[in-house]
Write a protein that holds these residues in place. Structure first.
Motif, mmCIF file in Angstrom:
data_model
loop_
_atom_site.group_PDB
_atom_site.id
_atom_site.type_symbol
_atom_site.label_atom_id
_atom_site.label_comp_id
_atom_site.label_asym_id
_atom_site.label_seq_id
_atom_site.Cartn_x
_atom_site.Cartn_y
_atom_site.Cartn_z
ATOM 1 N N GLY A 140 0.779 -1.232 0.000
ATOM 2 C CA GLY A 140 0.000 0.000 0.000
ATOM 3 C C GLY A 140 0.810 1.281 0.000
ATOM 4 N N HIS A 141 2.084 1.213 -0.334
ATOM 5 C CA HIS A 141 2.935 2.412 -0.314
ATOM 6 C C HIS A 141 2.506 3.379 -1.421
ATOM 7 C CE1 HIS A 141 6.401 4.996 -0.436
ATOM 8 N NE2 HIS A 141 6.840 4.450 0.680
ATOM 9 N N PRO A 142 2.039 4.588 -1.073
ATOM 10 C CA PRO A 142 1.529 5.537 -2.068
ATOM 11 C C PRO A 142 2.561 5.923 -3.130
ATOM 12 C CG PRO A 142 0.973 6.263 0.143
ATOM 13 C CD PRO A 142 1.928 5.120 0.286
ATOM 14 N N GLY A 143 3.780 6.170 -2.710
ATOM 15 C CA GLY A 143 4.818 6.569 -3.648
ATOM 16 C C GLY A 143 5.159 5.482 -4.648
ATOM 17 N N ALA A 144 5.028 4.230 -4.229
ATOM 18 C CA ALA A 144 5.313 3.111 -5.131
ATOM 19 C C ALA A 144 4.326 3.098 -6.294
ATOM 20 C CB ALA A 144 5.279 1.793 -4.371
ATOM 21 N N PHE A 145 3.062 3.364 -6.018
ATOM 22 C CA PHE A 145 2.068 3.418 -7.103
ATOM 23 C C PHE A 145 2.415 4.528 -8.091
ATOM 24 C CE2 PHE A 145 -0.383 1.165 -3.877
ATOM 25 C CZ PHE A 145 -0.952 0.150 -4.638
ATOM 26 N N PHE A 146 2.834 5.679 -7.568
ATOM 27 C CA PHE A 146 3.190 6.805 -8.432
ATOM 28 C C PHE A 146 4.370 6.443 -9.333
ATOM 29 C CE2 PHE A 146 5.338 10.878 -9.307
ATOM 30 C CZ PHE A 146 4.293 11.555 -9.901
ATOM 31 N N ARG A 147 5.386 5.845 -8.732
ATOM 32 C CA ARG A 147 6.569 5.487 -9.513
ATOM 33 C C ARG A 147 6.289 4.317 -10.449
ATOM 34 N NH1 ARG A 147 11.764 6.704 -5.565
ATOM 35 N NH2 ARG A 147 11.338 8.944 -5.405
ATOM 36 N N LEU A 148 5.386 3.425 -10.084
ATOM 37 C CA LEU A 148 4.982 2.365 -11.015
ATOM 38 C C LEU A 148 4.290 2.963 -12.237
ATOM 39 C CD1 LEU A 148 3.746 -0.499 -8.663
ATOM 40 C CD2 LEU A 148 5.575 -0.667 -10.385
ATOM 41 N N ALA A 149 3.568 4.058 -12.035
ATOM 42 C CA ALA A 149 2.956 4.745 -13.183
ATOM 43 C C ALA A 149 4.042 5.169 -14.165
ATOM 44 C CB ALA A 149 2.152 5.963 -12.709
ATOM 45 N N LEU A 150 5.164 5.638 -13.656
ATOM 46 C CA LEU A 150 6.264 6.037 -14.534
ATOM 47 C C LEU A 150 6.834 4.832 -15.274
ATOM 48 C CD1 LEU A 150 8.182 8.052 -15.757
ATOM 49 C CD2 LEU A 150 9.547 7.947 -13.652
ATOM 50 N N VAL A 151 7.010 3.722 -14.578
ATOM 51 C CA VAL A 151 7.490 2.509 -15.252
ATOM 52 C C VAL A 151 6.543 2.157 -16.398
ATOM 53 C CG1 VAL A 151 7.893 0.024 -15.015
ATOM 54 C CG2 VAL A 151 8.704 1.581 -13.231
ATOM 55 N N CYS A 152 5.247 2.200 -16.120
ATOM 56 C CA CYS A 152 4.257 1.865 -17.154
ATOM 57 C C CYS A 152 4.322 2.837 -18.327
ATOM 58 C CB CYS A 152 2.855 1.833 -16.558
ATOM 59 S SG CYS A 152 2.589 0.491 -15.379
ATOM 60 N N LEU A 153 4.492 4.114 -18.039
ATOM 61 C CA LEU A 153 4.593 5.111 -19.109
ATOM 62 C C LEU A 153 5.845 4.880 -19.954
ATOM 63 C CD1 LEU A 153 3.459 8.214 -17.074
ATOM 64 C CD2 LEU A 153 2.292 7.307 -19.100
ATOM 65 N N ARG A 154 6.936 4.585 -19.290
ATOM 66 C CA ARG A 154 8.195 4.357 -20.008
ATOM 67 C C ARG A 154 8.147 3.097 -20.871
ATOM 68 N NH1 ARG A 154 13.067 5.175 -15.608
ATOM 69 N NH2 ARG A 154 13.028 7.450 -15.464
ATOM 70 N N THR A 155 7.338 2.140 -20.469
ATOM 71 C CA THR A 155 7.318 0.850 -21.167
ATOM 72 C C THR A 155 6.068 0.667 -22.028
ATOM 73 O OG1 THR A 155 6.431 -0.247 -19.188
ATOM 74 C CG2 THR A 155 8.828 -0.271 -19.473
ATOM 75 N N GLY A 156 5.396 1.768 -22.357
ATOM 76 C CA GLY A 156 4.289 1.727 -23.316
ATOM 77 C C GLY A 156 2.995 1.149 -22.807
ATOM 78 N N LEU A 184 -2.259 5.137 -15.896
ATOM 79 C CA LEU A 184 -3.359 5.935 -15.348
ATOM 80 C C LEU A 184 -4.010 5.236 -14.163
ATOM 81 C CD1 LEU A 184 -4.854 7.326 -18.681
ATOM 82 C CD2 LEU A 184 -3.413 8.534 -17.013
ATOM 83 N N GLU A 185 -4.119 3.909 -14.223
ATOM 84 C CA GLU A 185 -4.645 3.153 -13.078
ATOM 85 C C GLU A 185 -3.743 3.317 -11.856
ATOM 86 O OE1 GLU A 185 -5.255 -0.957 -14.169
ATOM 87 O OE2 GLU A 185 -6.450 -0.390 -15.915
ATOM 88 N N MET A 186 -2.440 3.282 -12.063
ATOM 89 C CA MET A 186 -1.498 3.457 -10.956
ATOM 90 C C MET A 186 -1.609 4.859 -10.358
ATOM 91 S SD MET A 186 0.146 0.720 -10.281
ATOM 92 C CE MET A 186 -0.315 -0.801 -11.062
ATOM 93 N N LEU A 187 -1.823 5.850 -11.219
ATOM 94 C CA LEU A 187 -2.003 7.212 -10.715
ATOM 95 C C LEU A 187 -3.275 7.332 -9.886
ATOM 96 C CD1 LEU A 187 -0.806 9.335 -13.763
ATOM 97 C CD2 LEU A 187 0.371 9.006 -11.570
ATOM 98 N N VAL A 188 -4.329 6.649 -10.304
ATOM 99 C CA VAL A 188 -5.568 6.642 -9.510
ATOM 100 C C VAL A 188 -5.301 5.976 -8.159
ATOM 101 C CG1 VAL A 188 -7.901 5.672 -9.367
ATOM 102 C CG2 VAL A 188 -7.127 6.759 -11.488
ATOM 103 N N ASP A 189 -4.604 4.851 -8.171
ATOM 104 C CA ASP A 189 -4.277 4.165 -6.911
ATOM 105 C C ASP A 189 -3.430 5.055 -5.998
ATOM 106 O OD1 ASP A 189 -5.661 1.851 -7.597
ATOM 107 O OD2 ASP A 189 -3.877 0.826 -8.379
#
Length: 150
Positions: A63-79, A85-90
């Motif tokens: 449930g780490h909030p920052g991890a979801f934000f940074r996972l959004a970046l991984v998803c953006l970088r990897t197409g 967007l789901e990670m940003l909502v989380d």
């Protein structure tokens, strides 16, 4: 436990301060999830997205909030913009202000039917004072790029 807290504190100081890297954060998993978040950030900073995703996923599972934000970046970088967007909502649901500002700017653009260029600027500028100074601008920039594609 004290040894883990000392290690997490040392890791936090070595990778740079941000709101979500505190070893005493209120999220589940405490020191362990924070250490995973910080390790994920180190890999993310060096462009090692696969390793970053592994560490950040384990932090997000706690449930780490920052991890979801940074996972959004991984998803953006990897197409994977939909997952991003789901990670940003989380992240927003867990109180991450950068994610909330970026999604708020995105929603504003949709509601106001702004042009691609104006929408890009609005979303990109949403994180003028970030909680995650290492990655907020890149997330905002990549999400803003998605606006140009809509």
């Amino acid at each position: 436990m004290a040894e883990e807290e000392d290690e997490a504190g040392a890791l936090w100081r070595s990778v740079g301060w941000d709101v979500w890297g505190r070893p005493d954060g209120p999220w589940r998993g405490g020191v362990t999830s924070t250490s995973r978040y910080l390790m994920g950030g180190r890999f993310l900073a060096s462009g090692r997205n696969i390793e970053a995703e592994s560490w950040l996923t384990r932090a997000a599972e706690a449930g780490h909030p920052g991890a979801f934000f940074r996972l959004a970046l991984v998803c953006l970088r990897t197409g994977r913009p939909g997952e991003a967007l789901e990670m940003l909502v989380d992240a927003t649901d867990r109180g991450h202000k950068d994610a909330d500002r970026i999604l708020g700017a995105w929603d504003d653009c949709h509601e106001e039917s702004v042009s691609a260029d104006d929408g890009f600027e609005h979303v990109r500028d949403a994180v003028a004072e970030p909680q995650d100074p290492a990655f907020a601008a890149e997330v905002a920039h990549l999400v803003a790029g998605l606006w140009r594609q809509t």
